[in-house]
Scaffold this motif. Structure first.
Motif, mmCIF file in Angstrom:
data_model
loop_
_atom_site.group_PDB
_atom_site.id
_atom_site.type_symbol
_atom_site.label_atom_id
_atom_site.label_comp_id
_atom_site.label_asym_id
_atom_site.label_seq_id
_atom_site.Cartn_x
_atom_site.Cartn_y
_atom_site.Cartn_z
ATOM 1 N N LYS A 4 11.155 -3.779 9.765
ATOM 2 C CA LYS A 4 10.475 -2.521 10.059
ATOM 3 C C LYS A 4 10.541 -1.627 8.831
ATOM 4 N N GLN A 5 9.530 -0.765 8.671
ATOM 5 C CA GLN A 5 9.505 0.119 7.514
ATOM 6 C C GLN A 5 8.621 1.325 7.795
ATOM 7 N N CYS A 6 8.839 2.386 7.023
ATOM 8 C CA CYS A 6 7.954 3.546 7.075
ATOM 9 C C CYS A 6 6.798 3.284 6.118
ATOM 10 N N GLN A 7 5.593 3.424 6.617
ATOM 11 C CA GLN A 7 4.411 3.157 5.797
ATOM 12 C C GLN A 7 3.410 4.284 6.010
ATOM 13 N N ASN A 8 3.202 5.075 4.968
ATOM 14 C CA ASN A 8 2.307 6.242 5.056
ATOM 15 C C ASN A 8 2.704 7.173 6.201
#
Length: 232
Positions: A112-116
């Motif tokens: 999981k990651q923060c993207q925009n």
């Protein structure tokens, strides 16, 4: 009183849906369920993402979403409504003779990651070839070492699960009661990544020699579960 205020909207929701005596169709209920699921997705995407570890991965059927603790209450309410609609869709499908329980291979997220600013799940099908190869190497080592601290003393305590090695699926020993679900999840994810690697490499499996598919027995050898395959 506060708890009752939270329950009342849900009860009203059920009342409005059930006030008609006419039995609704599967198409009707499944459409409502689909719309409700879109509401759930929109809710989970409404929280700005700056720290991905604040979000937990939740599973809805075959789908996965990222949930922030600040919206758990709203999420729970929508999930109640969604599950009700899904139940009604299932009942309608039964009345109409519709088989909608289609098997789909598990497709858990890789990370999981923060993207925009959005909480984003990365799946096997999103990986590049280099990423897939790296993930496979790391995860295979984890899988092989998973039961290192579990001694095999009774072969009946063990079963088998399938791990993809390319065009073939090989049997791997899995304990029936010790961390079984966790091990299955690891292998399912490994299999999806292997499939992505094969897709990117344009691997064709036509014309390969037959894969061993029949298991003869599981035995405990030097404290380890050993699978004996039947000869083709």
């Amino acid at each position: 009183m506060l708890k009752m205020k939270r329950i009342l909207p849900y009860l009203l929701f059920l009342f409005l849906l059930g006030c008609s005596k006419e039995e609704k169709s599967y198409e009707h209920w499944s459409k409502l369920a689909s719309e409700k699921y879109k509401e759930i997705v929109a809710l989970t995407q409404s929280v700005h993402c700056t720290e991905i570890n604040d979000f937990e991965t939740v599973q809805i059927g075959h789908n996965y979403l990222l949930l922030h603790p600040s919206i758990k209450g709203q999420y729970g309410k929508l999930m109640q409504e969604y599950e009700y609609l899904q139940t009604q869709a299932g009942k309608a499908a039964g009345r109409e003779g519709i088989l909608n329980d289609i098997f789909a291979p598990p497709n858990p997220p890789v990370r999981k990651q923060c993207q925009n600013g959005k909480p984003t799940l990365i799946f096997a099908q999103n990986l590049t070839l280099e990423e897939a190869r790296s993930e496979l190497s790391t995860r295979l080592a984890e899988i092989k070492a998973f039961y290192n601290d579990v001694t095999c003393t009774n072969a009946n305590d063990w079963s088998v699960y399938g791990i993809r090695t390319g065009c073939c699926i090989e049997a791997i020993a899995i304990h029936k009661t010790i961390k079984t679900v966790e091990f299955i999840q690891k292998i399912d994810l490994y299999n999806r990544i292997m499939e992505q690697k094969m897709t990117l490499e344009k691997v064709g499996c036509a014309g390969i020699p037959p894969c061993a598919s029949s298991i003869k027995s599981i035995q405990c050898v030097d404290g380890k579960p050993v699978i004996e395959m039947a000869k083709l």
